[in-house]
Design a protein around this motif. Structure first.
Motif, PDB file in Angstrom:
ATOM      1  N   ASN A 148       0.988  -1.192  -0.227  1.00  0.00           N
ATOM      2  CA  ASN A 148      -0.136   0.078  -0.031  1.00  0.00           C
ATOM      3  C   ASN A 148       1.284   1.128  -0.181  1.00  0.00           C
ATOM      4  N   ASN A 149       2.186   1.451   0.271  1.00  0.00           N
ATOM      5  CA  ASN A 149       2.936   2.447   0.667  1.00  0.00           C
ATOM      6  C   ASN A 149       3.171   2.263  -0.891  1.00  0.00           C
ATOM      7  N   ALA A 152       0.798   4.066  -3.128  1.00  0.00           N
ATOM      8  CA  ALA A 152       0.510   5.633  -2.642  1.00  0.00           C
ATOM      9  C   ALA A 152       1.449   6.471  -3.830  1.00  0.00           C
ATOM     10  N   GLY A 153       0.056   6.805  -3.943  1.00  0.00           N
ATOM     11  CA  GLY A 153       1.023   8.337  -4.881  1.00  0.00           C
ATOM     12  C   GLY A 153       1.069   8.317  -5.846  1.00  0.00           C
ATOM     13  N   LYS A 154       0.485   6.902  -7.023  1.00  0.00           N
ATOM     14  CA  LYS A 154       1.322   5.837  -8.187  1.00  0.00           C
ATOM     15  C   LYS A 154      -0.372   6.604  -8.498  1.00  0.00           C
ATOM     16  N   ALA A 155      -0.078   6.451 -10.231  1.00  0.00           N
ATOM     17  CA  ALA A 155      -1.106   6.865 -11.342  1.00  0.00           C
ATOM     18  C   ALA A 155      -1.837   5.563 -11.205  1.00  0.00           C
ATOM     19  N   HIS A 159      -4.249   6.320 -16.154  1.00  0.00           N
ATOM     20  CA  HIS A 159      -4.826   7.258 -16.111  1.00  0.00           C
ATOM     21  C   HIS A 159      -3.873   7.915 -17.440  1.00  0.00           C
TER      22      HIS A 159
END
Length: 229
Positions: A148-149, A152-155, A159
């Motif tokens: 999950n870390n 996180a922040g990955k598209a 996209h």
């Protein structure tokens, strides 16, 4: 005086005087009854003498006119081996059996179809080697929190980006810091009115002072750039 019901023996009351004749009467009556019983018993014993017990049996050889087959000629057996005639089928009865080479309709599977369906199937008592529901992994694997870390922040994989085409253009209003005149203060123009400036030792670069007459060939040698500033 009271008497008994069967032998009519005399029964003196408590108020009666003892009478030996009453006693003798009773004794004679009892004796006579016993004698009669003995005589009857002897008659019975004489009647049953030589008779078989009610539970006796006989062998086949002890039975006269025993039939050689059943039912006996002229007779009729009620049962055979304990079974009534309704238990047995008629001699000319028939059975509704399918032929040995019969087939079945599509409600049934053939042996080949069953074998095909069973091919590759596990036995009913098979087992699997699964890890326990609470098992853990070594450092070759990421934990859920680690994944999950990392995500996180990955598209998302689907996209999109709003990029300009490689050969796009801009208007002057879309360019920030654009100078109002050329050459810009602190800058250097490559050309002026699409003419390159050439500076040589022989020709030099003549720049006329502001307010002087318009440059001519007489105040600027041939081949020089001239102008006002």
């Amino acid at each position: 005086m009271k008497e008994t019901n069967t032998l009519h023996l005399k029964k003196p009351d408590s108020t009666d005087f003892y009478n030996v004749e009453d006693f003798n009467f009773n004794a004679d009556a009892v004796d006579e009854a016993i004698r009669e019983l003995r005589e009857d018993g002897n008659a019975v014993n004489a009647a049953i003498a030589g008779k078989a017990d009610s539970g006796h049996g006989h062998s086949v050889s002890e039975i006269t006119d025993f039939p050689s087959a059943l039912p006996a000629s002229g007779g009729n057996a009620d049962t055979v081996d304990g079974k009534h005639a309704s238990f047995f089928a008629e001699a000319n009865h028939t059975h509704n059996y399918a032929a040995t080479g019969h087939t079945h309709d599509d409600r049934y599977y053939t042996e080949t179809e069953v074998n095909s369906l069973l091919a590759g199937k596990a036995a009913a008592n098979h087992s699997h080697s699964y890890a326990a529901s609470s098992h853990t992994h070594d450092d070759r694997y990421y934990t859920e929190s680690e994944v999950n870390n990392l995500l996180a922040g990955k598209a998302a994989s689907n996209h999109t980006h709003n990029y300009a085409a490689a050969s796009h253009t801009h208007t002057a209003s879309q360019v920030s810091g654009l100078p109002t005149k050329l050459p810009a203060n602190g800058g250097n123009a490559d050309t002026v009115d699409n003419v390159h400036v050439v500076t040589t030792a022989a020709l030099g670069l003549h720049r006329l002072a502001s307010g002087t007459a318009a440059p001519t060939t007489s105040n600027c040698p041939a081949g020089c750039w001239y102008g006002k500033h």
